[in-house]
Design a protein around this motif. Structure first.
Motif, mmCIF file in Angstrom:
data_model
loop_
_atom_site.group_PDB
_atom_site.id
_atom_site.type_symbol
_atom_site.label_atom_id
_atom_site.label_comp_id
_atom_site.label_asym_id
_atom_site.label_seq_id
_atom_site.Cartn_x
_atom_site.Cartn_y
_atom_site.Cartn_z
ATOM 1 N N ASP A 360 0.859 -1.190 0.000
ATOM 2 C CA ASP A 360 0.000 0.000 0.000
ATOM 3 C C ASP A 360 0.892 1.236 0.000
ATOM 4 O O ASP A 360 1.680 1.436 0.947
ATOM 5 C CB ASP A 360 -0.893 0.037 1.239
ATOM 6 N N THR A 361 0.778 2.047 -1.036
ATOM 7 C CA THR A 361 1.599 3.252 -1.145
ATOM 8 C C THR A 361 0.763 4.480 -0.798
ATOM 9 O O THR A 361 -0.438 4.526 -1.057
ATOM 10 C CB THR A 361 2.169 3.416 -2.564
ATOM 11 N N PHE A 362 1.408 5.484 -0.228
ATOM 12 C CA PHE A 362 0.709 6.703 0.174
ATOM 13 C C PHE A 362 0.712 7.766 -0.919
ATOM 14 O O PHE A 362 0.090 8.805 -0.763
ATOM 15 C CB PHE A 362 1.306 7.254 1.462
ATOM 16 N N LYS A 363 1.413 7.502 -2.011
ATOM 17 C CA LYS A 363 1.366 8.356 -3.186
ATOM 18 C C LYS A 363 0.937 7.504 -4.378
ATOM 19 O O LYS A 363 1.215 6.297 -4.412
ATOM 20 C CB LYS A 363 2.732 8.998 -3.469
ATOM 21 N N PRO A 364 0.275 8.104 -5.367
ATOM 22 C CA PRO A 364 -0.204 7.320 -6.509
ATOM 23 C C PRO A 364 0.936 6.649 -7.272
ATOM 24 O O PRO A 364 2.041 7.188 -7.381
ATOM 25 C CB PRO A 364 -0.903 8.369 -7.385
ATOM 26 N N LEU A 365 0.622 5.476 -7.794
ATOM 27 C CA LEU A 365 1.567 4.733 -8.618
ATOM 28 C C LEU A 365 1.295 4.999 -10.092
ATOM 29 O O LEU A 365 0.144 5.071 -10.523
ATOM 30 C CB LEU A 365 1.449 3.238 -8.337
ATOM 31 N N MET A 366 2.369 5.132 -10.849
ATOM 32 C CA MET A 366 2.267 5.242 -12.296
ATOM 33 C C MET A 366 2.376 3.854 -12.914
ATOM 34 O O MET A 366 3.126 3.002 -12.426
ATOM 35 C CB MET A 366 3.364 6.165 -12.835
ATOM 36 N N VAL A 367 1.627 3.631 -13.981
ATOM 37 C CA VAL A 367 1.608 2.342 -14.667
ATOM 38 C C VAL A 367 2.594 2.404 -15.831
ATOM 39 O O VAL A 367 2.569 3.339 -16.640
ATOM 40 C CB VAL A 367 0.196 2.023 -15.178
ATOM 41 N N THR A 368 3.461 1.423 -15.929
ATOM 42 C CA THR A 368 4.518 1.442 -16.935
ATOM 43 C C THR A 368 4.086 0.725 -18.221
ATOM 44 O O THR A 368 3.077 0.010 -18.254
ATOM 45 C CB THR A 368 5.789 0.768 -16.410
ATOM 46 N N GLU A 369 4.902 0.912 -19.247
ATOM 47 C CA GLU A 369 4.668 0.199 -20.502
ATOM 48 C C GLU A 369 4.814 -1.310 -20.312
ATOM 49 O O GLU A 369 4.102 -2.099 -20.950
ATOM 50 C CB GLU A 369 5.636 0.712 -21.565
ATOM 51 N N GLU A 370 5.738 -1.735 -19.451
ATOM 52 C CA GLU A 370 5.892 -3.164 -19.178
ATOM 53 C C GLU A 370 4.621 -3.729 -18.552
ATOM 54 O O GLU A 370 4.227 -4.868 -18.826
ATOM 55 C CB GLU A 370 7.093 -3.408 -18.254
ATOM 56 N N ALA A 371 3.976 -2.936 -17.686
ATOM 57 C CA ALA A 371 2.734 -3.391 -17.062
ATOM 58 C C ALA A 371 1.633 -3.578 -18.093
ATOM 59 O O ALA A 371 0.851 -4.547 -18.033
ATOM 60 C CB ALA A 371 2.297 -2.397 -15.990
ATOM 61 N N MET A 372 1.552 -2.660 -19.049
ATOM 62 C CA MET A 372 0.476 -2.732 -20.035
ATOM 63 C C MET A 372 0.598 -3.950 -20.941
ATOM 64 O O MET A 372 -0.391 -4.398 -21.529
ATOM 65 C CB MET A 372 0.435 -1.448 -20.857
ATOM 66 N N ILE A 374 1.054 -6.884 -19.920
ATOM 67 C CA ILE A 374 0.463 -8.034 -19.225
ATOM 68 C C ILE A 374 -0.836 -7.640 -18.524
ATOM 69 O O ILE A 374 -1.302 -8.322 -17.613
ATOM 70 C CB ILE A 374 1.450 -8.626 -18.199
ATOM 71 N N ALA A 375 -1.450 -6.522 -18.955
ATOM 72 C CA ALA A 375 -2.623 -5.972 -18.276
ATOM 73 C C ALA A 375 -3.915 -6.586 -18.786
ATOM 74 O O ALA A 375 -4.068 -6.873 -19.980
ATOM 75 C CB ALA A 375 -2.667 -4.462 -18.464
ATOM 76 N N ASP A 376 -4.855 -6.775 -17.860
ATOM 77 C CA ASP A 376 -6.235 -7.110 -18.187
ATOM 78 C C ASP A 376 -7.005 -5.793 -18.201
ATOM 79 O O ASP A 376 -7.324 -5.224 -17.153
ATOM 80 C CB ASP A 376 -6.801 -8.068 -17.133
ATOM 81 N N GLU A 377 -7.316 -5.305 -19.380
ATOM 82 C CA GLU A 377 -7.949 -3.995 -19.542
ATOM 83 C C GLU A 377 -9.401 -3.978 -19.045
ATOM 84 O O GLU A 377 -9.959 -2.904 -18.798
ATOM 85 C CB GLU A 377 -7.896 -3.566 -21.010
ATOM 86 N N ASP A 378 -10.025 -5.141 -18.896
ATOM 87 C CA ASP A 378 -11.426 -5.199 -18.484
ATOM 88 C C ASP A 378 -11.604 -5.516 -17.004
ATOM 89 O O ASP A 378 -12.734 -5.677 -16.529
ATOM 90 C CB ASP A 378 -12.167 -6.250 -19.316
ATOM 91 N N TYR A 379 -10.503 -5.604 -16.255
ATOM 92 C CA TYR A 379 -10.608 -5.988 -14.839
ATOM 93 C C TYR A 379 -11.511 -5.045 -14.058
ATOM 94 O O TYR A 379 -12.251 -5.475 -13.161
ATOM 95 C CB TYR A 379 -9.205 -6.020 -14.227
ATOM 96 N N HIS A 380 -11.500 -3.748 -14.390
ATOM 97 C CA HIS A 380 -12.293 -2.782 -13.633
ATOM 98 C C HIS A 380 -13.789 -3.018 -13.764
ATOM 99 O O HIS A 380 -14.575 -2.508 -12.971
ATOM 100 C CB HIS A 380 -11.961 -1.351 -14.078
ATOM 101 N N LYS A 381 -14.198 -3.838 -14.769
ATOM 102 C CA LYS A 381 -15.619 -4.141 -14.959
ATOM 103 C C LYS A 381 -16.050 -5.407 -14.215
ATOM 104 O O LYS A 381 -17.232 -5.782 -14.257
ATOM 105 C CB LYS A 381 -15.918 -4.334 -16.451
ATOM 106 N N SER A 382 -15.114 -6.056 -13.524
ATOM 107 C CA SER A 382 -15.401 -7.377 -12.958
ATOM 108 C C SER A 382 -16.295 -7.325 -11.717
ATOM 109 O O SER A 382 -16.682 -8.371 -11.191
ATOM 110 C CB SER A 382 -14.093 -8.100 -12.623
ATOM 111 N N TRP A 383 -16.672 -6.121 -11.258
ATOM 112 C CA TRP A 383 -17.611 -5.994 -10.142
ATOM 113 C C TRP A 383 -19.055 -5.789 -10.632
ATOM 114 O O TRP A 383 -19.971 -5.733 -9.826
ATOM 115 C CB TRP A 383 -17.213 -4.840 -9.233
ATOM 116 N N LEU A 384 -19.233 -5.679 -11.945
ATOM 117 C CA LEU A 384 -20.588 -5.497 -12.479
ATOM 118 C C LEU A 384 -21.391 -6.784 -12.342
ATOM 119 O O LEU A 384 -20.848 -7.893 -12.510
ATOM 120 C CB LEU A 384 -20.512 -5.081 -13.953
#
Length: 385
Positions: A360-372, A374-384
């Protein structure tokens, strides 16, 4: 580390004559942090530790940022990071800010051709897969699955792996990493209610000492660059040291979970801390035992911190479709909680076998190109629903 350790040969008093059998003085070095105010170690060397013959190369390894202002929840499939032969090349920064970087690494080969020194950051290496030996100027540590390896900044080290199948979750911290202050008394001793104690912490036991001159390649990380330096003597030439600043190992399997009648908040899982982020260990444990308890975590808003959860093993009760090596990012500013169905599924369960590491970080994290990559772009919809 907030307790004293001594290894090898040292003189009776600091900063006094300490001679080799031939009468030549050993070279003393004070190795510390935060000026002269932080934890330090006094070490004694066969050769002067100041002999640099050449600086041969300098190149950037700074992460490339894909999203600098992110409010989207992500899942990253960590095991999709491809193995690389070289240890440093294999380190892929996934998330970063000015205080820390979160790195995935799948190195296949040991660091046989060079030594490494990170002058920017303490390194907390969690061993998800693999085993071997961490070799440092202050002694060696054997490691295996589930170990945290804490390497304070500036310590020169190599890693020997037993096989090519290795997976590491690494946190680089620009602030010193300590055990949580809530679990220490004012002398630094871990208290009775701490989920681990000094007996669980493995300190270096084996000190390799080489009195060799020649050309020794040290790859030094400084301000996001790797600088290749050639030392005139072997960096593992320490005959003895004492103090509080040294590498150590702690197994996640030795973390004793704190439980209660109702759901306990994440701070009870805290294992390490800085003034910029905390690291928690989620381990197999009994669930809450109030007759009306809901073992699944309640929905909560990350207003002041980004939450990163690295899934290691077991059954992740609060999540759907999560596998080992996955990383979830729940950024500050939006609420998150159990996936649909997880709350009801948890009722009546008596225990969990999940194993995970949270940052848990107290400042926002930036997302890198390496992260993208391996990213699941639809994960934010998984609570619908």
């Amino acid at each position: 580390m907030p307790f004293y350790h001594k290894l090898g040969k040292i003189p009776h008093k600091r900063h006094t004559q300490f001679r080799k059998p031939d009468g030549i003085l050993y070279s003393e070095q004070l190795f510390g942090t935060i000026g002269f105010d932080g934890m330090s170690t006094n070490s004694y060397h066969e050769q002067r530790p100041t002999q640099v013959k050449a600086i041969s190369k300098q190149y950037s390894v700074a992460p490339k940022i894909a999203k600098s202002n992110n409010i989207k929840s992500y899942r990253f499939k960590g095991f999709q990071v491809k193995p690389e032969n070289d240890y440093l090349v294999s380190r892929k920064t996934i998330l970063t800010n000015n205080d820390c970087s979160i790195i995935l690494s799948a190195p296949k080969q040991s660091t046989s051709e060079y030594f490494y020194k990170n002058t920017d950051a303490d390194e907390l290496i969690f061993v998800h897969k693999g085993s071997g030996k961490l070799r440092t100027m202050f002694g060696n540590l054997d490691f295996k699955y589930g170990d945290y390896l804490l390497i304070p900044r500036g310590i020169i080290y190599k890693i020997d792996f037993d096989s090519e199948d290795n997976r590491l979750f690494i946190v680089e911290s620009h602030r010193p990493i300590y055990t949580p202050k809530r679990y220490r008394n004012w002398f630094g001793q871990l208290l009775e209610h701490s989920p681990f104690c000094e007996r669980d912490i493995r300190r270096p036991e084996e000190l390799e000492t080489y009195n060799e001159k020649g050309d020794f390649l040290i790859k030094v990380k400084k301000q996001g660059d790797i600088i290749e330096m050639v030392y005139a003597s072997h960096p593992f030439d320490v005959v003895g040291y004492d103090g509080y600043n040294y590498p150590y190992a702690f197994s996640i399997h030795d973390f004793e979970p704190i439980t209660g009648r109702i759901h306990q908040p994440p701070p009870v899982h805290q294992t390490f801390e800085t003034d910029a982020f905390v690291v928690c260990s989620f381990v197999p444990r009994l669930y809450d035992y109030h007759p009306q308890s809901i073992p699944a975590p309640y929905n909560h808003s990350n207003i002041d911190s980004d939450e990163v959860l690295y899934y290691v093993d077991g059954d992740f009760m609060s999540r759907n479709d999560v596998e080992e090596g996955h990383i979830s990012l729940h950024p500050a500013g939006i609420p998150h909680g159990p996936h649909p169905g997880a709350t009801e599924r948890s009722i009546g369960k008596t225990k969990t076998d999940e194993l995970a590491v949270m940052v848990d970080t107290f400042k926002p994290l930036m997302v890198t190109e390496e992260a993208m990559k391996i990213a699941d772009e639809d994960y934010h919809k998984s609570w619908l629903e």
